[in-house]
Design a protein around this motif. Structure first.
Motif, mmCIF file in Angstrom:
data_model
loop_
_atom_site.group_PDB
_atom_site.id
_atom_site.type_symbol
_atom_site.label_atom_id
_atom_site.label_comp_id
_atom_site.label_asym_id
_atom_site.label_seq_id
_atom_site.Cartn_x
_atom_site.Cartn_y
_atom_site.Cartn_z
ATOM 1 N N CYS A 46 0.840 -7.789 -5.339
ATOM 2 C CA CYS A 46 1.013 -6.380 -5.615
ATOM 3 C C CYS A 46 1.644 -5.694 -4.410
ATOM 4 N N ASN A 47 2.546 -4.776 -4.670
ATOM 5 C CA ASN A 47 3.225 -4.049 -3.607
ATOM 6 C C ASN A 47 3.199 -2.553 -3.890
ATOM 7 N N ALA A 48 3.030 -1.781 -2.837
ATOM 8 C CA ALA A 48 3.128 -0.334 -2.938
ATOM 9 C C ALA A 48 4.013 0.182 -1.820
ATOM 10 N N ARG A 49 4.923 1.056 -2.172
ATOM 11 C CA ARG A 49 5.809 1.671 -1.196
ATOM 12 C C ARG A 49 5.506 3.157 -1.148
ATOM 13 N N ALA A 50 5.169 3.632 0.049
ATOM 14 C CA ALA A 50 4.768 5.016 0.227
ATOM 15 C C ALA A 50 5.637 5.685 1.279
ATOM 16 N N LYS A 51 5.772 6.996 1.151
ATOM 17 C CA LYS A 51 6.605 7.758 2.068
ATOM 18 C C LYS A 51 5.799 8.819 2.796
ATOM 19 N N ASP A 52 5.978 8.833 4.102
ATOM 20 C CA ASP A 52 5.460 9.907 4.929
ATOM 21 C C ASP A 52 6.530 10.986 4.949
ATOM 22 N N SER A 53 6.343 12.007 4.146
ATOM 23 C CA SER A 53 7.369 13.030 4.008
ATOM 24 C C SER A 53 7.576 13.837 5.289
ATOM 25 N N ASP A 54 6.540 13.949 6.103
ATOM 26 C CA ASP A 54 6.653 14.715 7.340
ATOM 27 C C ASP A 54 7.650 14.085 8.299
ATOM 28 N N PHE A 55 7.685 12.753 8.301
ATOM 29 C CA PHE A 55 8.558 12.053 9.233
ATOM 30 C C PHE A 55 9.645 11.258 8.533
ATOM 31 N N ASP A 56 9.700 11.376 7.218
ATOM 32 C CA ASP A 56 10.708 10.671 6.425
ATOM 33 C C ASP A 56 10.675 9.174 6.721
ATOM 34 N N GLU A 57 9.472 8.619 6.719
ATOM 35 C CA GLU A 57 9.290 7.205 6.974
ATOM 36 C C GLU A 57 8.682 6.523 5.751
ATOM 37 N N TRP A 58 9.080 5.292 5.540
ATOM 38 C CA TRP A 58 8.583 4.506 4.428
ATOM 39 C C TRP A 58 7.678 3.386 4.926
ATOM 40 N N TYR A 59 6.673 3.074 4.112
ATOM 41 C CA TYR A 59 5.737 2.016 4.437
ATOM 42 C C TYR A 59 5.533 1.120 3.224
ATOM 43 N N ASP A 60 5.447 -0.160 3.476
ATOM 44 C CA ASP A 60 5.178 -1.135 2.432
ATOM 45 C C ASP A 60 3.807 -1.757 2.640
ATOM 46 N N TYR A 61 3.064 -1.859 1.555
ATOM 47 C CA TYR A 61 1.743 -2.455 1.591
ATOM 48 C C TYR A 61 1.669 -3.575 0.571
ATOM 49 N N TRP A 62 0.881 -4.588 0.888
ATOM 50 C CA TRP A 62 0.809 -5.781 0.061
ATOM 51 C C TRP A 62 -0.617 -6.196 -0.207
ATOM 52 N N GLY A 63 -0.827 -6.696 -1.400
ATOM 53 C CA GLY A 63 -2.103 -7.292 -1.728
ATOM 54 C C GLY A 63 -2.177 -8.719 -1.226
ATOM 55 N N GLN A 64 -3.330 -9.326 -1.415
ATOM 56 C CA GLN A 64 -3.553 -10.680 -0.911
ATOM 57 C C GLN A 64 -2.970 -11.750 -1.820
ATOM 58 N N GLY A 65 -2.632 -11.376 -3.024
ATOM 59 C CA GLY A 65 -2.066 -12.302 -3.981
ATOM 60 C C GLY A 65 -3.104 -12.853 -4.939
ATOM 61 N N THR A 66 -2.664 -13.122 -6.144
ATOM 62 C CA THR A 66 -3.514 -13.745 -7.143
ATOM 63 C C THR A 66 -2.732 -14.863 -7.822
ATOM 64 N N GLN A 67 -3.386 -15.992 -7.986
ATOM 65 C CA GLN A 67 -2.725 -17.169 -8.522
ATOM 66 C C GLN A 67 -2.622 -17.094 -10.037
ATOM 67 N N VAL A 68 -1.422 -17.335 -10.525
ATOM 68 C CA VAL A 68 -1.183 -17.476 -11.951
ATOM 69 C C VAL A 68 -0.638 -18.876 -12.191
ATOM 70 N N THR A 69 -1.338 -19.636 -12.986
ATOM 71 C CA THR A 69 -0.923 -20.993 -13.298
ATOM 72 C C THR A 69 -0.737 -21.129 -14.797
ATOM 73 N N VAL A 70 0.459 -21.512 -15.187
ATOM 74 C CA VAL A 70 0.776 -21.713 -16.594
ATOM 75 C C VAL A 70 0.931 -23.212 -16.813
ATOM 76 N N SER A 71 0.011 -23.773 -17.534
ATOM 77 C CA SER A 71 -0.012 -25.215 -17.709
ATOM 78 C C SER A 71 -0.751 -25.578 -18.983
ATOM 79 N N SER A 72 -0.355 -26.708 -19.557
ATOM 80 C CA SER A 72 -1.041 -27.232 -20.726
ATOM 81 C C SER A 72 -2.319 -27.953 -20.347
#
Length: 121
Positions: free
Chosen positions: A95-121
């Motif tokens: 999961c990713n979220a991109r946020a903006k600090d409007s006061d300083f016109d700066e962008w930040y990216d945040y990430w989750g730890q990840g979740t495994q998806v396995t598609v298999s028979s």
């Protein structure tokens, strides 16, 4: 602290469906875009889908027509409904979220730890 917590991953058979959820917390700035990325072993992390706060959506060609991204701005959550899953969808989904600090016109990216998806028979 900033947290993006994913849930919903697991094992599913080809052709099946799965719904991923991500809850964001602790982000001080307005979240403009939320999205899902995935990374399979030995491959680069790639964008799966993203959605802006106004509802604009973007999908990787490989998932168009099969995956649907949605979000709840008030709850700061983003979802990924995955249908008609294929073995090549197997990856760790982040999961990713991109946020903006409007006061300083700066962008930040945040990430989750990840979740495994396995598609298999």
């Amino acid at each position: 602290q900033v947290q993006l917590v994913e849930s919903g991953g697991g094992l599913v058979q080809p052709g099946g469906s799965l719904r991923l959820s991500c809850a964001a917390s602790g982000i001080k700035f307005s979240i403009n875009t939320m999205g899902w990325y995935r990374q399979a072993p030995g491959k680069e992390r790639e964008l799966v889908a993203s959605i802006t706060s106004s509802g604009w959506r973007n999908y990787a060609d490989s998932v168009k027509g099969r995956f649907t991204i949605s979000r709840d701005n008030a709850k700061k959550m983003v979802y990924l409904q995955m249908s008609s899953l294929k073995t090549e969808d197997t990856a760790v989904y982040y999961c990713n979220a991109r946020a903006k600090d409007s006061d300083f016109d700066e962008w930040y990216d945040y990430w989750g730890q990840g979740t495994q998806v396995t598609v298999s028979s």
